[in-house]
Design a protein around this motif. Structure first.
Motif, PDB file in Angstrom:
ATOM      1  N   GLY A 298       0.828  -1.212   0.000  1.00  0.00           N
ATOM      2  CA  GLY A 298       0.000   0.000   0.000  1.00  0.00           C
ATOM      3  C   GLY A 298       0.865   1.266   0.000  1.00  0.00           C
ATOM      4  O   GLY A 298       1.763   1.395   0.827  1.00  0.00           O
ATOM      5  N   VAL A 299       0.630   2.157  -0.945  1.00  0.00           N
ATOM      6  CA  VAL A 299       1.367   3.434  -1.035  1.00  0.00           C
ATOM      7  C   VAL A 299       0.342   4.547  -1.266  1.00  0.00           C
ATOM      8  O   VAL A 299      -0.515   4.428  -2.154  1.00  0.00           O
ATOM      9  N   ASP A 300       0.428   5.611  -0.474  1.00  0.00           N
ATOM     10  CA  ASP A 300      -0.521   6.726  -0.621  1.00  0.00           C
ATOM     11  C   ASP A 300      -0.313   7.452  -1.944  1.00  0.00           C
ATOM     12  O   ASP A 300       0.797   7.477  -2.474  1.00  0.00           O
ATOM     13  N   ALA A 301      -1.377   8.074  -2.437  1.00  0.00           N
ATOM     14  CA  ALA A 301      -1.243   8.913  -3.632  1.00  0.00           C
ATOM     15  C   ALA A 301      -2.226  10.065  -3.540  1.00  0.00           C
ATOM     16  O   ALA A 301      -3.335   9.905  -3.015  1.00  0.00           O
ATOM     17  N   MET A 302      -1.792  11.230  -4.040  1.00  0.00           N
ATOM     18  CA  MET A 302      -2.673  12.400  -4.051  1.00  0.00           C
ATOM     19  C   MET A 302      -2.638  13.010  -5.453  1.00  0.00           C
ATOM     20  O   MET A 302      -1.556  13.265  -5.985  1.00  0.00           O
ATOM     21  N   THR A 303      -3.801  13.221  -6.037  1.00  0.00           N
ATOM     22  CA  THR A 303      -3.828  13.793  -7.391  1.00  0.00           C
ATOM     23  C   THR A 303      -3.503  15.280  -7.328  1.00  0.00           C
ATOM     24  O   THR A 303      -3.891  15.978  -6.386  1.00  0.00           O
ATOM     25  N   THR A 322      -6.652  -1.783  -3.760  1.00  0.00           N
ATOM     26  CA  THR A 322      -7.642  -2.651  -3.091  1.00  0.00           C
ATOM     27  C   THR A 322      -7.062  -4.026  -2.788  1.00  0.00           C
ATOM     28  O   THR A 322      -7.560  -4.715  -1.899  1.00  0.00           O
ATOM     29  N   ILE A 323      -6.034  -4.447  -3.559  1.00  0.00           N
ATOM     30  CA  ILE A 323      -5.463  -5.786  -3.314  1.00  0.00           C
ATOM     31  C   ILE A 323      -4.029  -5.702  -2.786  1.00  0.00           C
ATOM     32  O   ILE A 323      -3.257  -6.656  -2.863  1.00  0.00           O
ATOM     33  N   ALA A 324      -3.674  -4.518  -2.261  1.00  0.00           N
ATOM     34  CA  ALA A 324      -2.319  -4.330  -1.731  1.00  0.00           C
ATOM     35  C   ALA A 324      -2.204  -4.908  -0.322  1.00  0.00           C
ATOM     36  O   ALA A 324      -3.194  -5.113   0.383  1.00  0.00           O
ATOM     37  N   GLU A 325      -0.975  -5.131   0.075  1.00  0.00           N
ATOM     38  CA  GLU A 325      -0.666  -5.525   1.453  1.00  0.00           C
ATOM     39  C   GLU A 325      -0.655  -4.234   2.268  1.00  0.00           C
ATOM     40  O   GLU A 325       0.111  -3.319   1.958  1.00  0.00           O
ATOM     41  N   VAL A 361      -8.015   3.029   1.634  1.00  0.00           N
ATOM     42  CA  VAL A 361      -8.178   1.724   0.995  1.00  0.00           C
ATOM     43  C   VAL A 361      -7.397   0.705   1.825  1.00  0.00           C
ATOM     44  O   VAL A 361      -6.170   0.787   1.918  1.00  0.00           O
ATOM     45  N   ARG A 362      -8.120  -0.226   2.418  1.00  0.00           N
ATOM     46  CA  ARG A 362      -7.441  -1.295   3.165  1.00  0.00           C
ATOM     47  C   ARG A 362      -7.390  -2.516   2.248  1.00  0.00           C
ATOM     48  O   ARG A 362      -8.436  -3.015   1.825  1.00  0.00           O
ATOM     49  N   GLY A 363      -6.178  -2.935   1.938  1.00  0.00           N
ATOM     50  CA  GLY A 363      -6.029  -4.016   0.976  1.00  0.00           C
ATOM     51  C   GLY A 363      -6.655  -5.321   1.446  1.00  0.00           C
ATOM     52  O   GLY A 363      -6.629  -5.639   2.643  1.00  0.00           O
ATOM     53  N   VAL A 364      -7.262  -6.050   0.522  1.00  0.00           N
ATOM     54  CA  VAL A 364      -7.808  -7.383   0.807  1.00  0.00           C
ATOM     55  C   VAL A 364      -7.009  -8.383  -0.035  1.00  0.00           C
ATOM     56  O   VAL A 364      -6.409  -8.001  -1.044  1.00  0.00           O
ATOM     57  N   PRO A 365      -6.972  -9.679   0.389  1.00  0.00           N
ATOM     58  CA  PRO A 365      -6.156 -10.635  -0.380  1.00  0.00           C
ATOM     59  C   PRO A 365      -6.635 -10.800  -1.820  1.00  0.00           C
ATOM     60  O   PRO A 365      -5.831 -10.976  -2.720  1.00  0.00           O
ATOM     61  N   ALA A 366      -7.944 -10.713  -2.047  1.00  0.00           N
ATOM     62  CA  ALA A 366      -8.430 -10.891  -3.426  1.00  0.00           C
ATOM     63  C   ALA A 366      -9.792 -10.216  -3.590  1.00  0.00           C
ATOM     64  O   ALA A 366     -10.573 -10.134  -2.645  1.00  0.00           O
TER      65      ALA A 366
END
Ligand code: UD1
Length: 425
Positions: A298-303, A322-325, A361-366
């Motif tokens: 998971g890495v933050d991003a700002m437009t 959405t699928i990140a660790e 966004v909290r990543g989920v495994p799939a």
């Protein structure tokens, strides 16, 4: 209305040729209005938005010849605005695509009169055109809003001035830049947007005889000319299409070669992808993108305006997160309502909480396949990307949004091993 069906879970391997930029081609086509001589544009993508603008320009009296590119991807358009029959851009066409407002500056500068429908709202926000109008008034135009139309008059022509935008606007910079090429004297645009598509437009205008300094900076200086002439220009590569497929590789896993797409075109996305654990390597004039078996981080991003992270990649990037660790905060600072993809991603199992302009966004495994609905151009492709990674079947409906900005998306992805097909209805 067509749908797209995807069987997820297959990594992508192969190469994808990136086309000419839609957001460069649209203003370039409008630039043809500035001269009576033909403007030849190569590498114009075959997209619904390009067809909409062709209809609008034809309605003004522009003759458009189309040749399919032999040596260059895309089509060649020859636009001739020798005989303009109407300086009115009607609501029927403008409401379909906001970029239609880019005919305003060129028509007014060359003919001293233009009536352009106000575009109205769109799914991602209110998107006013006040900066376009204020800027043209600074150049001496008289403008009133009447019957839903911007009615602009400059019977004695436009006169150069200093225009300072309160914040950068891509479309207003382009409209003013085009108008200033035919204004009397010098125009300076301060706090101009710096998107590469604006530089592309400036280079084409110079080929047409315009004098422009400061290209690529936030201060553009234009010396007006009495006339511009014809030219030939090739549209730059579409950094949003390229970025979308780079994200597709990151989401589905595997590796993709983005052909005719130099790595620097990814801009701020390159660094963000690398930090997330995705390999991005330049390979001559192409770019190699690879993700192995491990999950991204998971890495933050700002437009932000260019050179910041592009708003046009925010939905696709959120899909990756959405699928990140771990978790990522995705913040949208350009448009106030650009999270329309969030409820649809949630239907596929994504864990996203919106708070004002940020999405946690909290990543989920799939993700899990589901029927979902496209709401705007970039949201629609983000759902296709989600489908690539999801378990089982995803059907994306209302894909006409997709056809506005992505050429042959299902062909390009299936050539890399995706199970994706269009269901015509
Ligand atoms: C262009 C792109 C679009 C991209 C956007 C931002 C094209 C054809 N479209 O849109 O894909 O998402 O840049 O990178 O190139 N604003 C005003 N008043 C104005 C004009 C804009 O308040 O007169 C606001 C908008 O509502 C928005 C911000 O300024 O919040 C930036 O918009 P702008 O850069 O103008 O976007 P577009 O040119 O419409």
């Amino acid at each position: 209305m067509d749908k797209i069906r995807i069987q997820g879970g297959r990594p992508l391997h192969g190469s994808i040729r990136i086309g000419g930029a839609k957001n460069a081609a649209l203003p370039l086509m409008c630039a043809a209005l500035l001269t009576e001589e033909p403007l030849v544009l190569d590498r114009v993508p075959r997209l619904a938005d390009i067809r909409t603008l062709k209809t609008l320009l034809a309605q003004h009296g522009v003759e458009i010849a189309i040749a399919e590119g032999i040596e260059i991807e895309g089509q060649r358009l020859t636009l001739s605005a020798a005989d303009i029959s109407s300086t009115t851009a009607p609501y029927d066409i403008v409401r379909k695509m906001r970029a239609s407002v880019l005919v305003l500056g060129p028509l007014l500068a060359r003919f001293g009169t233009a009536d352009v429908s106000l575009p109205g709202g769109c799914a991602i926000g209110t998107r006013p055109v006040n900066l376009h109008i204020d800027g043209l008034q600074k150049l001496g135009a008289e403008i009133e809003i009447d019957g839903g139309y911007i009615r602009a008059r400059a019977p004695k022509g436009l006169t150069g001035a200093v225009i300072r935008f309160p914040f950068p606007s891509v479309g207003a910079t382009e409209n003013l830049l085009m108008a200033a090429t035919l204004a009397r004297g010098e125009t300076i645009i301060e706090n101009a947007a710096r998107e590469p598509e604006i530089a592309d437009l400036a280079h084409c205008l110079i080929a047409m005889g315009a004098e422009i300094d400061g290209i690529g900076t936030d201060r553009l200086r234009i010396q007006g000319k009495e006339k511009l002439h014809g030219a030939r220009h090739a549209v730059i590569a579409d950094r949003i299409e390229g970025g979308t497929y780079a994200l597709a590789a990151a989401i589905a896993g595997g590796d993709i070669e983005l052909l005719d797409f130099p790595a620097q075109y990814l801009g701020a996305l390159s660094d963000t992808l690398r930090r997330a654990g995705v390999e991005v390597e330049p390979n001559g004039g192409s770019t190699h993108v690879r993700r192995g078996n491990s999950r991204v981080i998971g890495v933050d991003a700002m437009t932000e305006p260019y050179p910041g992270f592009p708003t046009d990649l925010q939905a696709q990037y959120m899909t990756l997160m959405t699928i990140a660790e771990g978790a990522a905060l995705v913040t949208e600072t350009i448009f106030e309502n650009r999270f329309m993809h969030v409820p649809e991603l949630a239907r596929m199992g994504a864990n996203i909480t919106i708070h004002h302009a940020s999405a946690l966004v909290r990543g989920v495994p799939a993700l899990k396949g589901a029927p979902v609905m496209a709401t705007d151009l970039r949201a629609s492709v983000s759902l296709v990307l989600a489908g690539l990674a999801a378990e089982g079947e995803t059907v994306v409906s209302r894909v006409y949004h997709l056809d506005r900005g992505y050429e042959r998306v299902e062909e390009k992805l299936s050539a890399c091993g995706a199970l994706i097909e269009r269901l015509a209805e």
